[in-house]
Design a protein around this motif. Structure first.
Motif, PDB file in Angstrom:
ATOM      1  N   GLU A  11     -47.228  19.565  15.488  1.00 46.72           N
ATOM      2  CA  GLU A  11     -48.065  18.383  15.362  1.00 46.72           C
ATOM      3  C   GLU A  11     -48.292  18.022  13.897  1.00 46.72           C
ATOM      4  OE1 GLU A  11     -52.047  16.571  17.511  1.00 46.72           O
ATOM      5  OE2 GLU A  11     -51.271  18.555  18.043  1.00 46.72           O
ATOM      6  N   ASP A  12     -48.463  19.024  13.039  1.00 48.67           N
ATOM      7  CA  ASP A  12     -48.583  18.761  11.595  1.00 48.67           C
ATOM      8  C   ASP A  12     -47.359  18.015  11.085  1.00 48.67           C
ATOM      9  OD1 ASP A  12     -51.060  19.956  11.344  1.00 48.67           O
ATOM     10  OD2 ASP A  12     -50.271  21.880  10.634  1.00 48.67           O
ATOM     11  N   SER A  13     -46.188  18.456  11.531  1.00 46.48           N
ATOM     12  CA  SER A  13     -44.939  17.837  11.084  1.00 46.48           C
ATOM     13  C   SER A  13     -44.835  16.397  11.570  1.00 46.48           C
ATOM     14  CB  SER A  13     -43.742  18.646  11.601  1.00 46.48           C
ATOM     15  OG  SER A  13     -43.757  19.962  11.102  1.00 46.48           O
ATOM     16  N   VAL A  14     -45.185  16.156  12.839  1.00 44.43           N
ATOM     17  CA  VAL A  14     -45.098  14.805  13.395  1.00 44.43           C
ATOM     18  C   VAL A  14     -46.053  13.868  12.656  1.00 44.43           C
ATOM     19  CG1 VAL A  14     -45.578  13.408  15.436  1.00 44.43           C
ATOM     20  CG2 VAL A  14     -44.274  15.530  15.666  1.00 44.43           C
ATOM     21  N   THR A  21     -44.613   5.483  12.513  1.00 41.99           N
ATOM     22  CA  THR A  21     -44.391   5.305  13.947  1.00 41.99           C
ATOM     23  C   THR A  21     -45.688   5.494  14.719  1.00 41.99           C
ATOM     24  OG1 THR A  21     -42.085   6.030  13.789  1.00 41.99           O
ATOM     25  CG2 THR A  21     -43.127   6.177  15.949  1.00 41.99           C
ATOM     26  N   LEU A  22     -46.461   6.514  14.364  1.00 42.79           N
ATOM     27  CA  LEU A  22     -47.734   6.743  15.041  1.00 42.79           C
ATOM     28  C   LEU A  22     -48.658   5.542  14.897  1.00 42.79           C
ATOM     29  CD1 LEU A  22     -48.548  10.467  14.127  1.00 42.79           C
ATOM     30  CD2 LEU A  22     -47.757   9.579  16.326  1.00 42.79           C
ATOM     31  N   ALA A 134     -34.211  21.936  13.843  1.00 41.95           N
ATOM     32  CA  ALA A 134     -34.083  20.987  14.947  1.00 41.95           C
ATOM     33  C   ALA A 134     -34.394  19.590  14.429  1.00 41.95           C
ATOM     34  CB  ALA A 134     -35.059  21.356  16.064  1.00 41.95           C
ATOM     35  N   ILE A 135     -33.523  18.627  14.734  1.00 46.60           N
ATOM     36  CA  ILE A 135     -33.740  17.250  14.309  1.00 46.60           C
ATOM     37  C   ILE A 135     -34.539  16.549  15.400  1.00 46.60           C
ATOM     38  CG2 ILE A 135     -32.632  15.081  13.659  1.00 46.60           C
ATOM     39  CD1 ILE A 135     -30.282  16.703  12.614  1.00 46.60           C
ATOM     40  N   VAL A 136     -35.750  16.124  15.042  1.00 44.37           N
ATOM     41  CA  VAL A 136     -36.701  15.567  16.001  1.00 44.37           C
ATOM     42  C   VAL A 136     -36.908  14.081  15.727  1.00 44.37           C
ATOM     43  CG1 VAL A 136     -39.036  15.750  16.941  1.00 44.37           C
ATOM     44  CG2 VAL A 136     -37.855  17.806  16.126  1.00 44.37           C
TER      45      VAL A 136
END
Length: 274
Positions: A11-14, A21-22, A134-136
């Motif tokens: 979640e920190d990364s997102v 985007t958020l 992992a590419i997210v």
């Protein structure tokens, strides 16, 4: 030793890497969640190879060098010598098993976050597994479909084997269509290191993606979040807006907000922005 992947780190990364985007001002963001999720020896992209990869998330890395000791038909473990002064071997998990477990572990966390963010118009999925991470991809389906409907963009994607968008699709069918597009994108990532059309999926202007491919990354007019071949002034304003989004989301995260809180606040405001 391998650290356990946690939902807090994801979640920190997102929040840090996908703030625009958020907040609803960009169709999608992409980042690399570091760690060994594949046994293929693939080099990580250079720092500015694609947007959001400039800061590699220190989330789930391996603190020890990888030892490829797995043979065909392994039974899920391999042996390494004991410490100095001791005799025999110590059974250790097979590297193949470790990477599979880590993919499953992160995949479950991504799926969980995707379910939480879905009601607020944001989706999250893993596009590719790499030896370096992992590419997210985090994206807003409505914004992304609208961006990909550009006739020039659709023509390029069709030439690369992507399904063609039917303008008569209903809202529900559009998300199914987008799933098909992203599935093909994942296959493209499996076939090559970094497909150039990823720029379309990240909301880059057609001129910038086409210019990057035509000039092989040279002769750009401006460089910020990506290399610009169109209007540099418009791009500079857009990049500044993205930076404001990131600063805002980082502040909110530090004050205790979750990714869902941030996405929900955008929805309730009725518009994106920062």
């Amino acid at each position: 030793m391998m650290k356990q992947v946690t939902d807090e780190e994801l979640e920190d990364s997102v929040v840090r890497m996908c703030a625009p985007t958020l907040l609803g001002v960009k169709p999608a963001n992409m980042f690399t969640f570091s760690g060994r999720f594949s046994d293929d020896e693939v080099q990580a992209p250079s720092a500015n190879a694609f947007e959001d990869a400039r800061v590699w998330c220190r989330a789930a890395g391996c603190e020890e060098p990888f030892n490829q000791a797995c043979a065909d038909g392994c039974a899920g473990s391999w042996s390494q010598p004991r410490a100095a002064g001791e005799h025999g071997y110590v059974d250790q998990p097979c590297p193949c098993t470790i990477t599979e477990q880590r993919r499953e572990e992160l995949g479950l966390l991504v799926s969980g976050l995707d379910r939480e963010l879905g009601p607020y118009g944001v989706r999250v999925r893993v596009i590719a597994w790499r030896a370096f991470g992992a590419i997210v991809l985090a994206y807003r389906p409505n914004l992304l479909v609208s961006h990909l409907r550009d006739a020039r963009t659709a023509a390029v994607l069709a030439s690369l084997g992507y399904p063609v968008l039917n303008s008569a699709l209903t809202a529900g069918m559009r998300e199914t269509f987008l799933d098909a597009l992203l599935a093909h994108l994942a296959r493209r990532f499996a076939a090559e290191k970094l497909p150039h059309e990823i720029g379309f999926f990240l909301g880059y202007p057609y001129e910038d993606v086409e210019g990057f491919v035509r000039h092989r990354g040279r002769k750009f007019r401006f460089c910020g979040c990506w290399k610009v071949y169109g209007d540099p002034r418009a791009a500079a304003k857009l990049f500044a807006r993205y930076r404001r989004c990131t600063r805002r989301c980082v502040r909110l995260r530090r004050s205790g907000s979750t990714a869902v809180d941030i996405a929900a606040s955008c929805r309730y405001r009725g518009r994106g922005g920062a």
